[in-house]
Design a protein around this motif. Structure first.
Motif, PDB file in Angstrom:
ATOM      1  N   LEU A 280       0.846  -1.191   0.000  1.00  0.00           N
ATOM      2  CA  LEU A 280       0.000   0.000   0.000  1.00  0.00           C
ATOM      3  C   LEU A 280       0.884   1.245   0.000  1.00  0.00           C
ATOM      4  N   ILE A 281       0.763   2.035  -1.069  1.00  0.00           N
ATOM      5  CA  ILE A 281       1.524   3.274  -1.216  1.00  0.00           C
ATOM      6  C   ILE A 281       0.532   4.436  -1.222  1.00  0.00           C
TER       7      ILE A 281
ATOM      8  N   GLY B  38       7.321  -2.423   9.460  1.00  0.00           N
ATOM      9  CA  GLY B  38       6.555  -3.352  10.306  1.00  0.00           C
ATOM     10  C   GLY B  38       5.199  -3.655   9.711  1.00  0.00           C
ATOM     11  N   SER B  39       4.533  -2.633   9.210  1.00  0.00           N
ATOM     12  CA  SER B  39       3.232  -2.815   8.570  1.00  0.00           C
ATOM     13  C   SER B  39       3.371  -3.638   7.291  1.00  0.00           C
ATOM     14  N   ALA B  40       4.427  -3.386   6.531  1.00  0.00           N
ATOM     15  CA  ALA B  40       4.666  -4.152   5.296  1.00  0.00           C
ATOM     16  C   ALA B  40       4.906  -5.626   5.626  1.00  0.00           C
ATOM     17  N   GLU B  41       5.682  -5.883   6.653  1.00  0.00           N
ATOM     18  CA  GLU B  41       5.941  -7.273   7.048  1.00  0.00           C
ATOM     19  C   GLU B  41       4.656  -7.964   7.504  1.00  0.00           C
TER      20      GLU B  41
ATOM     21  N   MET C 118       0.412   9.152   6.820  1.00  0.00           N
ATOM     22  CA  MET C 118      -0.138   7.826   6.502  1.00  0.00           C
ATOM     23  C   MET C 118       0.823   6.695   6.837  1.00  0.00           C
ATOM     24  N   ALA C 119       2.117   6.888   6.703  1.00  0.00           N
ATOM     25  CA  ALA C 119       3.053   5.824   7.067  1.00  0.00           C
ATOM     26  C   ALA C 119       2.970   5.554   8.564  1.00  0.00           C
ATOM     27  N   ALA C 120       2.824   6.596   9.353  1.00  0.00           N
ATOM     28  CA  ALA C 120       2.678   6.425  10.801  1.00  0.00           C
ATOM     29  C   ALA C 120       1.379   5.707  11.133  1.00  0.00           C
ATOM     30  N   ASN C 121       0.379   5.827  10.252  1.00  0.00           N
ATOM     31  CA  ASN C 121      -0.916   5.193  10.476  1.00  0.00           C
ATOM     32  C   ASN C 121      -1.056   3.844   9.785  1.00  0.00           C
ATOM     33  N   GLY C 122       0.025   3.312   9.228  1.00  0.00           N
ATOM     34  CA  GLY C 122      -0.023   1.955   8.702  1.00  0.00           C
ATOM     35  C   GLY C 122       0.295   1.784   7.234  1.00  0.00           C
ATOM     36  N   SER C 123       0.216   2.829   6.434  1.00  0.00           N
ATOM     37  CA  SER C 123       0.567   2.702   5.026  1.00  0.00           C
ATOM     38  C   SER C 123       2.002   2.194   4.923  1.00  0.00           C
ATOM     39  N   HIS C 124       2.282   1.311   3.991  1.00  0.00           N
ATOM     40  CA  HIS C 124       3.615   0.730   3.878  1.00  0.00           C
ATOM     41  C   HIS C 124       4.638   1.759   3.399  1.00  0.00           C
TER      42      HIS C 124
END
Length: 169
Positions: free
Chosen positions: A117-118, A148-151, A124-130
């Protein structure tokens, strides 16, 4: 008459800068794929990139598809989606800043195993976006990475890509 010419000039300049806005995003997205390992069960299918929101971003992504044709030895397919609910099975989902993202939609998208997810929305990265595109202090395109979210989505992010991120979570 001068006002009309000025307005025409400003409108043409605005549309030119708007067209240039997504010129480099597809190059980044294509190169991100080199530094991410997807789950092996995706290897036999097309490599699908879904662009959500902006038509210019979609057209620019199509330009990369025409030049590169494959990613990770898989046929590259680019799809245009009006919103996140239209996204079907994809390897990459790019949500442009022109698409409003609800937290519940983001959460649902993050549970799609094997989907990167880009985004390009504030925090957004802090909220989970990869990966989240940002504009750096020197007015260049950069990105934040939430490895971490990407993994959690079954993706393995190379340390080389993490080293290029302006901020990691």
């Amino acid at each position: 008459m001068k006002k009309l010419l000025l307005i025409c000039f400003l409108l043409s300049f605005a549309s030119l800068s708007f067209a240039q806005e997504y010129k480099y995003h597809p190059i980044f997205i294509y190169n991100f794929s080199k530094y991410i390992e997807w789950p092996p069960d995706n290897a036999s299918k097309d490599f699908v990139i879904s662009v959500v929101g902006n038509n210019t971003a979609y057209r620019e992504m199509l330009g990369i598809m025409e030049k590169k044709k494959t990613i990770k030895n898989r046929n590259l397919v680019v799809k245009k989606c009006a919103n996140l609910t239209e996204v079907e099975q994809s390897d990459v989902v790019f949500v442009t800043k022109y698409e409003k993202v609800e937290e519940n939609e983001l959460t649902a998208m993050l549970h799609n195993k094997g989907t990167l997810l880009i985004t390009e929305h504030d925090n957004m990265a802090a909220n989970g976006s990869h990966i989240n595109f940002i504009i750096t202090d020197d007015s260049k395109i950069g990105f934040e990475l939430n490895s971490g979210s990407a993994e959690s989505a079954g993706l393995k992010v190379s340390s080389s890509l993490a080293g290029l991120a302006k901020k990691t979570y």
